[in-house]
Design a protein around this motif. Structure first.
Motif, mmCIF file in Angstrom:
data_model
loop_
_atom_site.group_PDB
_atom_site.id
_atom_site.type_symbol
_atom_site.label_atom_id
_atom_site.label_comp_id
_atom_site.label_asym_id
_atom_site.label_seq_id
_atom_site.Cartn_x
_atom_site.Cartn_y
_atom_site.Cartn_z
ATOM 1 N N VAL A 1 2.262 -39.482 -12.872
ATOM 2 C CA VAL A 1 0.809 -39.698 -12.971
ATOM 3 C C VAL A 1 0.309 -40.449 -11.740
ATOM 4 O O VAL A 1 -0.728 -40.102 -11.166
ATOM 5 N N ILE A 2 1.053 -41.463 -11.315
ATOM 6 C CA ILE A 2 0.661 -42.233 -10.131
ATOM 7 C C ILE A 2 0.633 -41.339 -8.891
ATOM 8 O O ILE A 2 -0.315 -41.380 -8.101
ATOM 9 N N VAL A 3 1.657 -40.517 -8.722
ATOM 10 C CA VAL A 3 1.698 -39.607 -7.571
ATOM 11 C C VAL A 3 0.543 -38.618 -7.634
ATOM 12 O O VAL A 3 -0.105 -38.350 -6.620
ATOM 13 N N ALA A 4 0.257 -38.080 -8.812
ATOM 14 C CA ALA A 4 -0.853 -37.126 -8.956
ATOM 15 C C ALA A 4 -2.184 -37.786 -8.607
ATOM 16 O O ALA A 4 -3.008 -37.195 -7.896
ATOM 17 N N LEU A 5 -2.405 -39.008 -9.091
ATOM 18 C CA LEU A 5 -3.660 -39.703 -8.790
ATOM 19 C C LEU A 5 -3.791 -40.000 -7.299
ATOM 20 O O LEU A 5 -4.858 -39.802 -6.704
ATOM 21 N N GLY B 1 -9.386 -36.195 -1.625
ATOM 22 C CA GLY B 1 -10.795 -36.391 -1.954
ATOM 23 C C GLY B 1 -11.192 -35.982 -3.354
ATOM 24 O O GLY B 1 -12.370 -35.707 -3.599
ATOM 25 N N HIS B 2 -10.260 -35.947 -4.282
ATOM 26 C CA HIS B 2 -10.562 -35.580 -5.666
ATOM 27 C C HIS B 2 -10.442 -36.789 -6.574
ATOM 28 O O HIS B 2 -9.765 -37.766 -6.253
ATOM 29 N N PHE C 1 -5.448 -33.428 -14.759
ATOM 30 C CA PHE C 1 -5.328 -32.091 -15.330
ATOM 31 C C PHE C 1 -4.647 -31.092 -14.397
ATOM 32 O O PHE C 1 -3.832 -30.290 -14.843
ATOM 33 N N LEU C 2 -4.976 -31.132 -13.118
ATOM 34 C CA LEU C 2 -4.477 -30.083 -12.237
ATOM 35 C C LEU C 2 -3.338 -30.507 -11.328
ATOM 36 O O LEU C 2 -2.717 -29.658 -10.703
ATOM 37 N N LEU C 3 -3.055 -31.777 -11.207
ATOM 38 C CA LEU C 3 -1.906 -32.187 -10.406
ATOM 39 C C LEU C 3 -0.784 -32.758 -11.250
ATOM 40 O O LEU C 3 0.349 -32.831 -10.793
ATOM 41 N N TRP C 4 -1.104 -33.170 -12.474
ATOM 42 C CA TRP C 4 -0.044 -33.683 -13.339
ATOM 43 C C TRP C 4 0.295 -32.690 -14.444
ATOM 44 O O TRP C 4 1.450 -32.306 -14.598
ATOM 45 N N LEU C 5 -0.681 -32.237 -15.196
ATOM 46 C CA LEU C 5 -0.401 -31.320 -16.303
ATOM 47 C C LEU C 5 -0.085 -29.897 -15.823
ATOM 48 O O LEU C 5 0.798 -29.245 -16.362
ATOM 49 N N PHE C 6 -0.822 -29.420 -14.845
ATOM 50 C CA PHE C 6 -0.627 -28.074 -14.306
ATOM 51 C C PHE C 6 -0.481 -28.151 -12.786
ATOM 52 O O PHE C 6 -1.355 -27.689 -12.048
ATOM 53 N N PRO C 7 0.626 -28.722 -12.298
ATOM 54 C CA PRO C 7 0.729 -28.992 -10.860
ATOM 55 C C PRO C 7 0.699 -27.749 -9.984
ATOM 56 O O PRO C 7 0.145 -27.800 -8.881
#
Length: 134
Positions: free
Chosen positions: A90-94, A101-102, A109-115
């Motif tokens: 989660v930390i890496v995704a955030l 810039g997101h 949702f798109l980098l952690w759940l559906f990378p």
């Protein structure tokens, strides 16, 4: 009427042991997944200023995705610790989402759940990686 003990040998003979169809299907699915991963991560790493060819080696690509998120590659070892790996992902995704810039909603949702979907969006959109945003 047959009892269970009498019917068990008959049922055992009826089962087939040919699993070649599932093995071939799994191999084809694995190759397709690998190709999609490389296609999504290669441009992402290039945008982040990392060597793009490491997308060909998924375990090594994880080290460089963590570096693109602004963390040391050594932090990737946290993926090996149960429970901690979820928090770290989660930390890496955030951080990766912020670097492009997101916001948090996109990142979760798109980098952690559906990378894979998120990596495709980051790779093929006009988003730019900016390490100052991290």
């Amino acid at each position: 009427m047959l009892t269970f003990l009498e019917a068990a040998p008959l049922l055992a003979n009826m089962q087939t042991t040919d699993n070649s169809g599932s093995t071939v299907g799994g191999a084809i699915g694995g190759v397709i997944g690998y190709i999609l991963f490389v296609a999504a991560v290669w441009p992402l790493l290039r945008k982040a200023g990392q060597p793009a060819w490491v997308a060909l080696i998924p375990v090594v690509a994880a080290f460089f995705i963590v570096r693109a998120a602004g963390l040391s590659a050594w932090w990737t070892l946290l993926y090996l610790i149960p429970i901690v790996n979820i928090v770290f992902a989660v930390i890496v995704a955030l951080r990766l989402g912020r670097a492009f810039g997101h916001g948090a909603l996109f990142s979760i949702f798109l980098l952690w759940l559906f990378p894979l979907i998120g990596y495709f969006i980051l790779s093929y959109s006009r988003d730019t990686h900016n390490s100052a945003r991290i």
